[in-house]
Design an enzyme around this catalytic site. Structure first.
Site, PDB file in Angstrom:
ATOM      1  N   ASN A 280      42.439  47.053  35.282  1.00  0.00           N
ATOM      2  CA  ASN A 280      42.077  46.951  36.696  1.00  0.00           C
ATOM      3  C   ASN A 280      40.559  46.847  36.802  1.00  0.00           C
ATOM      4  O   ASN A 280      39.848  47.811  36.545  1.00  0.00           O
ATOM      5  CB  ASN A 280      42.601  48.203  37.421  1.00  0.00           C
ATOM      6  CG  ASN A 280      42.221  48.241  38.895  1.00  0.00           C
ATOM      7  OD1 ASN A 280      41.343  47.520  39.355  1.00  0.00           O
ATOM      8  ND2 ASN A 280      42.877  49.122  39.634  1.00  0.00           N
TER       9      ASN A 280
ATOM     10  N   HIS B 255      45.575  41.555  43.462  1.00  0.00           N
ATOM     11  CA  HIS B 255      44.681  42.450  42.740  1.00  0.00           C
ATOM     12  C   HIS B 255      45.436  42.981  41.525  1.00  0.00           C
ATOM     13  O   HIS B 255      46.583  43.431  41.635  1.00  0.00           O
ATOM     14  CB  HIS B 255      44.241  43.591  43.671  1.00  0.00           C
ATOM     15  CG  HIS B 255      43.653  44.749  42.940  1.00  0.00           C
ATOM     16  ND1 HIS B 255      42.640  44.608  42.027  1.00  0.00           N
ATOM     17  CD2 HIS B 255      43.953  46.074  42.981  1.00  0.00           C
ATOM     18  CE1 HIS B 255      42.336  45.808  41.532  1.00  0.00           C
ATOM     19  NE2 HIS B 255      43.122  46.699  42.093  1.00  0.00           N
TER      20      HIS B 255
ATOM     21  N   CYS C 163      38.876  47.829  45.669  1.00  0.00           N
ATOM     22  CA  CYS C 163      39.726  46.786  45.084  1.00  0.00           C
ATOM     23  C   CYS C 163      40.107  45.699  46.084  1.00  0.00           C
ATOM     24  O   CYS C 163      40.648  44.664  45.702  1.00  0.00           O
ATOM     25  CB  CYS C 163      40.970  47.414  44.469  1.00  0.00           C
ATOM     26  SG  CYS C 163      40.573  48.637  43.219  1.00  0.00           S
TER      27      CYS C 163
END
Length: 330
Positions: free
Chosen positions: A285, A255, A114
């Site tokens: 996500n 993020h 990520c």
């Protein structure tokens, strides 16, 4: 004389057509729309069909970024694909290069989960600042639905698929104002997509391991604690390096992992909510894709304007985290 500064001159994004709402997840695991939304802020996510590949999704986002920057695929010198879910374990960046017809570009994958987009941004910047390459295509793309345990209600509600891209170009003035990257492998076990081996005896006395990858496992509580502590810290450090104060930041693009993390980080930094870009309600996500998708949407909505100062921060498996502060456009 080379221009040794950097500008981020165009963005693009692409997500699969198919969306899966929280309500539909109740057919797979014991959960509810209310439970997911209040704890994560996520309401739906996009899922790649078996016929959709990472390379095609990434190429779609890339074409938009290339067009927005006003260059052609032939102008691209370097392609960096930040991904943890390539179509091929040997890498997918070269497939994107072929798909785009970017015949001049060298291409490679970069894996930092990520944090991948921020790590890729900083990596690309080094090639531009040393005068080696002029035009870099940076893609963040992941298809995490391939690696989610759809029976694990703690993780299956979180993730989605997508791709985002930016073009970075050599520029008279340097628009990358500061960055900080961090890793802590001692906390690696909190978030994994681990290889599971089984032993094979090739010939008597010689064993090798062969296997597959297990689905994603995560200690949500520890990852949350890590993000809320480390992200404000790394942004503060980068602000100091860039000689900026927090009120000079126009947009915070984190993020997109969890709305609670976004809120907590903004609160710790004293950044008002209207400066925080959030689109995870629609996408969940998307790992390395989350920052560039959020960035691209905000640019296309006219929120992010040329010269706006953006603080971006990625955090995730490794554990890795980092921040980059840059001014949008030339």
């Amino acid at each position: 004389m080379h221009n040794l500064g950097i500008a981020i001159t165009g963005s693009g994004s692409a997500v699969p057509e198919t969306s899966l709402a929280n309500e539909a997840l109740t057919e797979l695991v014991e959960t509810s729309d209310e439970w997911i939304a209040t704890r994560t802020g996520i309401r739906q996510r996009r899922l790649a069909l078996p016929t959709e590949s990472l390379s095609v999704l990434a190429a779609k986002a890339s074409r938009q970024a290339i067009a927005a920057a006003g260059i052609t695929p032939e102008d691209v010198d370097l392609i960096i694909l930040a991904t943890s879910t390539p179509d091929d374990l040997f890498g997918s960046a070269c497939q994107i290069q072929a798909e785009l017809g970017a015949t001049k570009a060298v291409a490679f994958d970069l894996t930092a989960a990520c944090s991948g987009f921020v790590f890729g941004l900083v990596t690309a910047a080094q090639y531009i600042r040393t005068g080696v390459y002029q035009n870099v295509l940076l893609v963040g793309a992941d298809i995490l639905s391939r690696w989610v345990d759809w029976q694990d209600r703690r993780t299956c509600v979180l993730f989605g698929d997508g791709a985002g891209a930016v073009i970075m170009q050599a520029n008279e003035s340097d628009r990358l104002l500061g960055f900080t990257l961090k890793s802590d492998g001692s906390q690696n076990h909190y978030l994994n997509l681990a290889y599971q081996a089984s032993d094979h005896e090739l010939i008597p006395g010689i064993n090798i391991s062969q296997g597959k990858y297990n689905p994603i496992t995560m200690n949500g509580k520890e990852v949350y604690r890590f993000a809320v502590q480390k992200v404000p810290e790394v942004i503060d450090k980068t602000l100091f390096q860039a000689n900026l104060t927090i009120d000079q930041i126009d947009w915070l693009v984190l993020h997109q992992a969890n709305q609670r993390i976004l809120d907590a980080v903004a609160q710790r930094l004293n950044i008002p909510n209207d400066k925080v870009i959030s689109n995870l309600a629609n996408y969940g996500n998307t790992s390395a894709a989350s920052i560039p998708i959020a960035l691209d949407e905000a640019v296309r909505q006219g929120k992010i304007k040329p010269n706006d100062i953006i603080a971006a921060s990625g955090f995730g498996a490794g554990l890795t985290w980092g921040a980059a502060i840059f001014q949008w456009g030339r």
